[in-house]
Design a protein around this motif. Structure first.
Motif, PDB file in Angstrom:
ATOM      1  N   TYR A 125      19.426  31.638  57.045  1.00 41.28           N
ATOM      2  CA  TYR A 125      18.731  31.736  55.760  1.00 41.28           C
ATOM      3  C   TYR A 125      17.408  30.979  55.769  1.00 41.28           C
ATOM      4  O   TYR A 125      16.686  30.981  54.777  1.00 41.28           O
ATOM      5  N   CYS A 126      17.102  30.320  56.871  1.00 41.21           N
ATOM      6  CA  CYS A 126      15.934  29.426  56.929  1.00 41.21           C
ATOM      7  C   CYS A 126      15.067  29.753  58.137  1.00 41.21           C
ATOM      8  O   CYS A 126      14.714  28.861  58.924  1.00 41.21           O
ATOM      9  N   ASN A 127      14.736  31.003  58.321  1.00 44.28           N
ATOM     10  CA  ASN A 127      13.983  31.438  59.490  1.00 44.28           C
ATOM     11  C   ASN A 127      12.692  30.632  59.662  1.00 44.28           C
ATOM     12  O   ASN A 127      11.860  30.563  58.768  1.00 44.28           O
ATOM     13  N   GLY A 128      12.568  30.022  60.842  1.00 47.88           N
ATOM     14  CA  GLY A 128      11.344  29.288  61.155  1.00 47.88           C
ATOM     15  C   GLY A 128      11.268  27.898  60.565  1.00 47.88           C
ATOM     16  O   GLY A 128      10.290  27.180  60.783  1.00 47.88           O
ATOM     17  N   LYS A 129      12.290  27.478  59.812  1.00 46.14           N
ATOM     18  CA  LYS A 129      12.260  26.172  59.168  1.00 46.14           C
ATOM     19  C   LYS A 129      13.079  25.147  59.965  1.00 46.14           C
ATOM     20  O   LYS A 129      14.088  25.478  60.580  1.00 46.14           O
ATOM     21  N   ASP A 130      12.634  23.900  59.922  1.00 42.71           N
ATOM     22  CA  ASP A 130      13.346  22.813  60.586  1.00 42.71           C
ATOM     23  C   ASP A 130      14.408  22.286  59.619  1.00 42.71           C
ATOM     24  O   ASP A 130      14.086  21.671  58.601  1.00 42.71           O
ATOM     25  N   ILE A 131      15.685  22.506  59.927  1.00 42.31           N
ATOM     26  CA  ILE A 131      16.766  22.092  59.028  1.00 42.31           C
ATOM     27  C   ILE A 131      17.548  20.898  59.582  1.00 42.31           C
ATOM     28  O   ILE A 131      18.681  20.645  59.178  1.00 42.31           O
ATOM     29  N   ASP A 132      16.931  20.136  60.479  1.00 43.16           N
ATOM     30  CA  ASP A 132      17.605  18.955  61.023  1.00 43.16           C
ATOM     31  C   ASP A 132      17.907  17.917  59.945  1.00 43.16           C
ATOM     32  O   ASP A 132      18.751  17.038  60.138  1.00 43.16           O
ATOM     33  N   ILE A 133      17.197  18.010  58.809  1.00 46.54           N
ATOM     34  CA  ILE A 133      17.471  17.102  57.698  1.00 46.54           C
ATOM     35  C   ILE A 133      18.929  17.188  57.259  1.00 46.54           C
ATOM     36  O   ILE A 133      19.526  16.212  56.813  1.00 46.54           O
ATOM     37  N   LEU A 134      19.536  18.374  57.418  1.00 41.78           N
ATOM     38  CA  LEU A 134      20.956  18.539  57.089  1.00 41.78           C
ATOM     39  C   LEU A 134      21.817  17.610  57.933  1.00 41.78           C
ATOM     40  O   LEU A 134      22.738  16.967  57.428  1.00 41.78           O
ATOM     41  N   SER A 135      21.517  17.567  59.214  1.00 44.70           N
ATOM     42  CA  SER A 135      22.280  16.724  60.132  1.00 44.70           C
ATOM     43  C   SER A 135      22.187  15.265  59.731  1.00 44.70           C
ATOM     44  O   SER A 135      23.192  14.543  59.703  1.00 44.70           O
ATOM     45  N   ILE A 136      20.982  14.831  59.386  1.00 48.63           N
ATOM     46  CA  ILE A 136      20.764  13.430  59.013  1.00 48.63           C
ATOM     47  C   ILE A 136      21.538  13.076  57.746  1.00 48.63           C
ATOM     48  O   ILE A 136      22.253  12.073  57.692  1.00 48.63           O
ATOM     49  N   CYS A 137      21.395  13.916  56.732  1.00 47.47           N
ATOM     50  CA  CYS A 137      22.032  13.621  55.442  1.00 47.47           C
ATOM     51  C   CYS A 137      23.551  13.628  55.541  1.00 47.47           C
ATOM     52  O   CYS A 137      24.225  12.712  55.041  1.00 47.47           O
ATOM     53  N   ILE A 138      24.112  14.652  56.183  1.00 43.17           N
ATOM     54  CA  ILE A 138      25.569  14.751  56.275  1.00 43.17           C
ATOM     55  C   ILE A 138      26.143  13.597  57.081  1.00 43.17           C
ATOM     56  O   ILE A 138      27.137  12.971  56.682  1.00 43.17           O
ATOM     57  N   SER A 139      25.524  13.279  58.208  1.00 34.69           N
ATOM     58  CA  SER A 139      26.062  12.209  59.061  1.00 34.69           C
ATOM     59  C   SER A 139      25.977  10.855  58.369  1.00 34.69           C
ATOM     60  O   SER A 139      26.911  10.040  58.464  1.00 34.69           O
ATOM     61  N   GLU A 140      24.876  10.588  57.669  1.00 36.67           N
ATOM     62  CA  GLU A 140      24.739   9.303  56.979  1.00 36.67           C
ATOM     63  C   GLU A 140      25.823   9.135  55.917  1.00 36.67           C
ATOM     64  O   GLU A 140      26.433   8.076  55.781  1.00 36.67           O
ATOM     65  N   ILE A 141      26.063  10.195  55.134  1.00 41.22           N
ATOM     66  CA  ILE A 141      27.042  10.091  54.048  1.00 41.22           C
ATOM     67  C   ILE A 141      28.452   9.938  54.612  1.00 41.22           C
ATOM     68  O   ILE A 141      29.230   9.084  54.163  1.00 41.22           O
ATOM     69  N   ILE A 142      28.807  10.756  55.596  1.00 39.59           N
ATOM     70  CA  ILE A 142      30.161  10.686  56.148  1.00 39.59           C
ATOM     71  C   ILE A 142      30.405   9.342  56.821  1.00 39.59           C
ATOM     72  O   ILE A 142      31.485   8.751  56.685  1.00 39.59           O
ATOM     73  N   ASN A 143      29.412   8.827  57.539  1.00 36.28           N
ATOM     74  CA  ASN A 143      29.567   7.507  58.148  1.00 36.28           C
ATOM     75  C   ASN A 143      29.773   6.424  57.100  1.00 36.28           C
ATOM     76  O   ASN A 143      30.581   5.504  57.281  1.00 36.28           O
ATOM     77  N   ASN A 144      29.045   6.519  55.991  1.00 39.30           N
ATOM     78  CA  ASN A 144      29.207   5.537  54.919  1.00 39.30           C
ATOM     79  C   ASN A 144      30.594   5.625  54.293  1.00 39.30           C
ATOM     80  O   ASN A 144      31.225   4.610  53.992  1.00 39.30           O
ATOM     81  N   VAL A 145      31.064   6.864  54.067  1.00 32.45           N
ATOM     82  CA  VAL A 145      32.411   7.038  53.516  1.00 32.45           C
ATOM     83  C   VAL A 145      33.442   6.432  54.458  1.00 32.45           C
ATOM     84  O   VAL A 145      34.367   5.716  54.038  1.00 32.45           O
ATOM     85  N   ASN A 146      33.291   6.695  55.737  1.00 33.58           N
ATOM     86  CA  ASN A 146      34.245   6.192  56.725  1.00 33.58           C
ATOM     87  C   ASN A 146      34.244   4.672  56.774  1.00 33.58           C
ATOM     88  O   ASN A 146      35.311   4.042  56.902  1.00 33.58           O
TER      89      ASN A 146
END
Length: 289
Positions: A125-146
């Motif tokens: 859904y994001c042709n040509g866009k850099d969506i690495d921000i998803l990786s950063i946000c999800i990992s930060e939140i899950i690590n904090n929860v853990n």
């Protein structure tokens, strides 16, 4: 099957207070009526998920009351099936909503797999866009929860793409210790003065502030998310008695949590796909040459 339980009517976000009051009191005999709820974002789906998981864990039989339109969506994302199978052990349900990733019970052991799948799913859904921000946000939140939440039921994540507005939304929630309580526990261990809920959350959002310096966290956490979302998305946090919203322009507002009796932490992130940077193809081109 319909029961004789009391019915909790949920027409707006404040009405979820009734669910959390029952979680806190341990009085879980209630049917939930969302037939008139205007629109379900990932955060509302997870609020329902948590209540039904706790009900199932305590062997409470109850009913979700819906209308035909909402019923199509609730059925499509397999909300009830998920809750019926996740009150003890994780089990992901397949669904029929093509723009959403199934609700998942998540912890650090499943984080990398989820991020890999999410990047592949949303990239179409994001042709040509850099969506690495998803990786950063999800990992930060899950690590904090853990690291901090001590949730008795792990955490839950739900993600969806909204084509009409070109937005990716995802929410992560837990029923553990909220952010203010975690911050104050840390401050007390350092012989420092306790803070009110709003000031405690402000403390957690400051750069370099952490209550547990794990290798994967390194004192960044929520500040990392703030930095990467500026200009491209928004962040909402519900935790204990405080609600916080980070706007796309970088401004932050703090207010009383509209969900009274709230337990744990709920974070929802919205990313505007059109505002994302273009993917850098330079390195790939060098390999091709």
């Amino acid at each position: 099957m319909m029961t004789d339980n009391i019915e909790i009517l949920i027409d707006r976000i404040e009405d979820f207070s009734g669910l959390f009051k029952r979680i806190q009191l341990g009085n879980l005999d209630a049917n939930v009526n969302v037939a008139n709820y205007p629109f379900f974002n990932p955060k509302e789906i997870l609020l329902l998920t948590e209540f039904f998981v706790v009900q199932n864990f305590n062997k409470i039989d109850a009913t979700l009351i819906i209308n035909e339109e909402i019923g199509w969506y609730i059925t499509g994302i397999k909300l009830i099936d998920f809750c019926n199978t996740n009150f003890k052990i994780p089990h992901t349900q397949e669904q029929s909503i093509s723009t959403a990733i199934p609700i998942m019970r998540i912890d650090v052991s499943k984080m990398d797999e989820y991020i890999h799948n999410a990047l592949g799913f949303f990239s179409k859904y994001c042709n040509g866009k850099d969506i690495d921000i998803l990786s950063i946000c999800i990992s930060e939140i899950i690590n904090n929860v853990n690291d901090h939440s001590k949730s008795p039921h792990d955490a839950y994540i739900f993600s969806q793409y909204y084509p009409n507005v070109r937005q990716i939304k995802f929410a992560i929630s837990d029923l553990g210790v909220g952010i203010p309580a975690t911050v104050n526990s840390f401050l007390e261990s350092k012989k420092q003065e306790r803070l009110g809920d709003i000031d405690a959350l402000k403390w957690a959002l400051q750069k370099g502030k952490t209550v547990k310096s794990q290798l994967h966290n390194m004192g960044a956490g929520l500040d990392n998310i703030k930095t990467f979302l500026e200009g491209v998305g928004t962040l909402e946090i519900y935790t204990e008695d405080v609600y916080c919203k980070l706007f796309r322009n970088g401004k932050i507002s703090f207010s009383r949590n509209p969900i009274v009796y709230f337990v744990g932490t709920l974070i929802e992130i919205t990313i505007d796909v059109a505002k994302l940077d273009e993917k850098d193809e330079t390195i790939l081109d060098e390999f091709v040459l």
